[in-house]
Design an enzyme around this catalytic site. Structure first.
Site, short mmCIF file in Angstrom:
data_model
loop_
_atom_site.label_atom_id
_atom_site.label_comp_id
_atom_site.label_asym_id
_atom_site.label_seq_id
_atom_site.Cartn_x
_atom_site.Cartn_y
_atom_site.Cartn_z
N CYS A 193 0.83 -1.21 0.00
CA CYS A 193 0.00 0.00 0.00
C CYS A 193 0.87 1.26 0.00
CB CYS A 193 -0.92 0.00 1.22
SG CYS A 193 -1.95 1.46 1.32
N CYS A 224 -0.56 4.19 2.00
CA CYS A 224 -0.41 4.07 3.47
C CYS A 224 1.06 4.30 3.88
CB CYS A 224 -0.80 2.69 3.98
SG CYS A 224 -2.20 1.94 3.17
N ASP A 225 1.99 3.72 3.12
CA ASP A 225 3.37 3.64 3.60
C ASP A 225 4.37 4.52 2.84
OD1 ASP A 225 2.45 1.68 5.32
OD2 ASP A 225 2.89 0.05 3.92
#
Ligand code: NAP
Length: 312
Positions: free
Chosen positions: A136, A139-140
């Site tokens: 992701c 997200c990261d």
């Protein structure tokens, strides 16, 4: 006295399909519960800019859209439970949805649990999950500012998320097992035009290595057999997706890949049970389709409940 279920509709899964179903179900005055395992929004929580959802010509951020869906479902009275559904017992008129926390009963059930990203299943992938290996970018990605990362895969997800990463990292190298991308032409062109994106063709990742955190990937050219090691601090894996349907084995009819078979009205082979979104057989795995599936499932559930009431 016959048992009265708690809910008219229990929706398993709070992604786009589940939340769209909830909006339609509550607005039809059905008592509606959405059961979500982790966070409301599903796949779009992992998507930065969504540019192909009609009505947002400038694009919309995935988590922002998820919050809008949730707000709209809450506004009309949807209830939410955070629980992991492990079993469905849906053969009778009262459907039982069994979670880790408790059991829920309903007249109808809409299955909208989507799927999970496929894993490479190479040495180092599990060991370095969260330490350089990610599924992701949205997200990261921030953890990799200024670093060199590898994106594995050649589909829309690899291109979309790889392009997102180019805004944050130093360099994105896309490793693809063929010499042609599967992604849509517009995303391909953006990738080729992006000065921060490189491509390594006909190659697979054989190992992810590091020292506490990822520092390299071992690649193999599948045409020449040649192996090479490349420095990278991040590996983002986008090699497709599989439905989350283990808990549905023997409950509703599935295809060989585990997708739920439905009619055009989202009916499964079990009366009063519907499936919507990425878990459904022949889903195009597009946000707009997931929303449409959710709506169709809610309307079908409404009709079923009306018919049942007429028979009683
Ligand atoms: P996908 O389209 O199935 O692409 C998967 C990619 O990974 C393919 O390029 C495939 O290679 C490669 N691959 C598969 N297994 C591999 C392995 N073991 N090792 C190395 N490479 C492997 O999956 P996706 O990109 O997740 O997209 C899934 C669906 O979601 C699609 O329908 C897509 O359109 C949709 N989606 C759309 C958007 C968008 O519209 N912006 C964004 C994300 C997802 P081959 O090409 O050689 O098979």
């Amino acid at each position: 006295m016959t048992e009265q279920p708690e809910y008219d509709v229990v929706i398993v899964g709070g992604g786009a399909a589940g939340l769209a179903a909830a909006i339609y179900a509550v607005r039809a005055m059905l008592k509606t519960l959405v059961i979500e395992k982790t966070a409301l929004g599903g796949e779009i929580l992992k998507t930065g800019d969504i540019e192909n959802y009609p009505g947002f010509p400038e694009g919309i951020n995935g988590p922002d859209l998820a919050a809008l869906y949730e707000g709209q479902a809450r506004r009309f009275g949807t209830e939410f439970a955070y629980d992991t559904v492990v079993r469905l017992d849906v053969g009778g008129k009262v459907k039982r949805v069994v979670g880790d926390e408790r059991e829920y009963t309903a007249r109808t059930v809409i299955i909208a649990t989507g799927g999970e990203h496929n894993k490479l299943e190479v040495p180092g992938e599990e060991e370095y999950a969260g330490k350089g290996v990610s599924y992701c970018a949205t997200c990261d990605g921030n953890f990799f500012r200024g670093m060199d990362v590898v994106v594995v895969g050649g589909g829309d997800a690899a291109m979309d998320e790889g392009l997102y990463l180019t805004r944050l990292v130093n360099r994105v190298t896309v490793v693809h097992r063929r010499d042609q991308l599967r992604a849509s032409k517009i995303l391909q062109q953006r990738g080729f035009d992006n000065p921060k994106m490189d491509f390594i063709w006909d190659s697979v990742v054989e190992e992810i290595s590091g020292n506490g955190e990822v520092d390299a990937v071992t690649l193999k050219n599948i045409k020449t057999g040649e192996a090479s090691k490349m420095a990278a601090q991040g590996v983002f894996i986008y090699i497709g997706f599989h439905p989350v349907s283990d808990y549905l084995q023997g409950v509703v009819e599935l295809d060989n890949a585990g997708h739920v078979k439905t009619s055009l009205q989202m009916e499964t082979n079990v009366p009063g049970v519907y499936a919507a979104g990425d878990i459904r057989q022949f889903s195009d795995r597009q946000l707009g389709n997931a929303v449409g599936d959710g709506i169709a499932a809610a309307l079908a559930a409404y009709r079923y409940i009306q018919e049942q009431a007429g028979e009683e």
